[in-house]
Scaffold this motif. Structure first.
Motif, mmCIF file in Angstrom:
data_model
loop_
_atom_site.group_PDB
_atom_site.id
_atom_site.type_symbol
_atom_site.label_atom_id
_atom_site.label_comp_id
_atom_site.label_asym_id
_atom_site.label_seq_id
_atom_site.Cartn_x
_atom_site.Cartn_y
_atom_site.Cartn_z
ATOM 1 N N TYR A 1 -0.928 8.014 0.817
ATOM 2 C CA TYR A 1 -2.192 8.277 0.142
ATOM 3 C C TYR A 1 -1.978 8.069 -1.346
ATOM 4 O O TYR A 1 -0.987 8.533 -1.904
ATOM 5 N N THR A 2 -2.883 7.325 -1.983
ATOM 6 C CA THR A 2 -2.777 7.121 -3.421
ATOM 7 C C THR A 2 -4.152 7.055 -4.068
ATOM 8 O O THR A 2 -5.103 6.547 -3.475
ATOM 9 N N LYS A 3 -4.226 7.594 -5.272
ATOM 10 C CA LYS A 3 -5.390 7.428 -6.135
ATOM 11 C C LYS A 3 -5.066 6.476 -7.280
ATOM 12 O O LYS A 3 -5.916 6.136 -8.071
ATOM 13 N N SER A 4 -3.800 6.073 -7.361
ATOM 14 C CA SER A 4 -3.321 5.251 -8.477
ATOM 15 C C SER A 4 -3.707 3.785 -8.308
ATOM 16 O O SER A 4 -3.990 3.311 -7.211
ATOM 17 N N PHE A 19 -5.168 4.639 1.824
ATOM 18 C CA PHE A 19 -3.877 4.560 2.508
ATOM 19 C C PHE A 19 -2.958 3.827 1.536
ATOM 20 O O PHE A 19 -3.381 2.897 0.846
ATOM 21 N N TRP A 20 -1.703 4.197 1.480
ATOM 22 C CA TRP A 20 -0.739 3.405 0.717
ATOM 23 C C TRP A 20 0.460 3.157 1.609
ATOM 24 O O TRP A 20 1.143 4.086 2.026
ATOM 25 N N VAL A 21 0.694 1.891 1.939
ATOM 26 C CA VAL A 21 1.797 1.501 2.803
ATOM 27 C C VAL A 21 2.778 0.705 1.955
ATOM 28 O O VAL A 21 2.396 -0.266 1.293
ATOM 29 N N VAL A 22 4.041 1.126 1.960
ATOM 30 C CA VAL A 22 5.073 0.496 1.140
ATOM 31 C C VAL A 22 6.238 0.105 2.040
ATOM 32 O O VAL A 22 6.758 0.938 2.783
ATOM 33 N N LYS A 23 6.636 -1.163 1.992
ATOM 34 C CA LYS A 23 7.795 -1.649 2.747
ATOM 35 C C LYS A 23 8.969 -1.743 1.786
ATOM 36 O O LYS A 23 8.899 -2.408 0.757
ATOM 37 N N GLY A 38 -11.504 1.923 1.301
ATOM 38 C CA GLY A 38 -12.785 1.594 0.693
ATOM 39 C C GLY A 38 -13.065 2.545 -0.454
ATOM 40 O O GLY A 38 -12.127 3.083 -1.065
ATOM 41 N N SER A 39 -14.331 2.795 -0.715
ATOM 42 C CA SER A 39 -14.723 3.562 -1.894
ATOM 43 C C SER A 39 -14.722 5.078 -1.678
ATOM 44 O O SER A 39 -14.998 5.828 -2.607
ATOM 45 N N ASP A 40 -14.418 5.541 -0.471
ATOM 46 C CA ASP A 40 -14.367 6.977 -0.192
ATOM 47 C C ASP A 40 -12.915 7.376 0.086
ATOM 48 O O ASP A 40 -11.996 6.646 -0.235
ATOM 49 N N ASP A 41 -12.709 8.520 0.703
ATOM 50 C CA ASP A 41 -11.377 9.057 0.952
ATOM 51 C C ASP A 41 -10.766 8.408 2.195
ATOM 52 O O ASP A 41 -11.381 8.391 3.260
ATOM 53 N N ASP A 42 -9.550 7.875 2.050
ATOM 54 C CA ASP A 42 -8.825 7.235 3.143
ATOM 55 C C ASP A 42 -7.383 7.723 3.093
ATOM 56 O O ASP A 42 -6.696 7.477 2.100
ATOM 57 N N GLU A 43 -6.929 8.436 4.139
ATOM 58 C CA GLU A 43 -5.589 9.008 4.137
ATOM 59 C C GLU A 43 -4.856 8.653 5.425
ATOM 60 O O GLU A 43 -5.378 8.861 6.510
ATOM 61 N N ALA A 44 -3.645 8.119 5.290
ATOM 62 C CA ALA A 44 -2.804 7.767 6.429
ATOM 63 C C ALA A 44 -1.870 8.927 6.762
ATOM 64 O O ALA A 44 -1.351 9.590 5.869
ATOM 65 N N ALA A 58 -2.306 4.881 11.110
ATOM 66 C CA ALA A 58 -3.457 5.686 11.514
ATOM 67 C C ALA A 58 -3.634 6.873 10.582
ATOM 68 O O ALA A 58 -2.676 7.414 10.057
ATOM 69 N N GLY A 59 -4.890 7.249 10.401
ATOM 70 C CA GLY A 59 -5.254 8.396 9.585
ATOM 71 C C GLY A 59 -6.747 8.606 9.695
ATOM 72 O O GLY A 59 -7.306 8.531 10.789
ATOM 73 N N PHE A 60 -7.394 8.838 8.564
ATOM 74 C CA PHE A 60 -8.853 8.952 8.593
ATOM 75 C C PHE A 60 -9.458 8.180 7.430
ATOM 76 O O PHE A 60 -8.809 7.914 6.424
ATOM 77 N N THR A 61 -10.718 7.826 7.607
ATOM 78 C CA THR A 61 -11.469 7.172 6.547
ATOM 79 C C THR A 61 -12.859 7.771 6.431
ATOM 80 O O THR A 61 -13.492 8.076 7.433
ATOM 81 N N GLY A 62 -13.295 7.944 5.196
ATOM 82 C CA GLY A 62 -14.679 8.309 4.912
ATOM 83 C C GLY A 62 -15.445 7.096 4.428
ATOM 84 O O GLY A 62 -16.641 7.161 4.171
ATOM 85 N N SER A 63 -14.756 5.965 4.292
ATOM 86 C CA SER A 63 -15.349 4.738 3.743
ATOM 87 C C SER A 63 -16.041 3.919 4.821
ATOM 88 O O SER A 63 -15.774 4.063 6.013
#
Length: 142
Positions: A1-4, A19-23, A38-44, A58-63
């Motif tokens: 999860y990132t807001k940055s 969501f923030w996925v880093v390899k 998207g423009s709402d809350d998205d958390e993995a 997988a997580g949730f999205t409000g977008s």
């Protein structure tokens, strides 16, 4: 999860977060990173490597914009995203009802599909409008 959207993070869609996925390579260096949402809350909450060398997240999205389509409303839906080995979206699926749905875990199954588990307050089957456990099986053609 990132807001940055600076430092190691690029591609954030704004809003509450993505969501923030880093390899990382074997030495901990970033090979690639993806901000998904998207423009709402998205958390993995769960990520697994898949048999084809990609990843399932997988997580949730409000977008219901940006990378997300098909959201059913409410605070959020299960959001399942299939990435290839380079972190590019192959497909995405929003699952849920009109209330809160949060995927907590995803695993690939032996038939090549996926099993997703989490909790819901939506009436997606015989749920009684309280927070209940919800398990969804996705087939390979879903």
């Amino acid at each position: 999860y990132t807001k940055s959207n600076d430092g190691d993070v690029s591609g954030n869609h704004g809003g509450w977060g993505d969501f923030w996925v880093v390899k990382l390579d074997g030495d901990g260096n970033i090979e690639w990173q993806k901000a998904l949402g998207g423009s709402d809350d998205d958390e993995a909450f769960s990520v697994q490597q898949t048999s084809d060398g990609g990843y399932i997240v997988a997580g949730f999205t409000g977008s219901n914009d940006g990378d997300v389509s098909g959201n059913h409303g409410g605070w959020g839906d299960f959001w399942v995203v299939k990435l290839d080995g380079d972190g590019n979206i192959e497909w995405q699926k929003a699952l849920g009802g009109s209330d809160d749905d949060v995927a907590r875990s995803v695993q690939q199954t032996s038939d090549g599909g996926y099993i997703v588990a989490g909790d819901t307050q939506s009436k997606v089957s015989d749920v009684r409008y309280q927070r209940d456990f919800w398990v969804v099986k996705l087939g390979i053609s879903d």
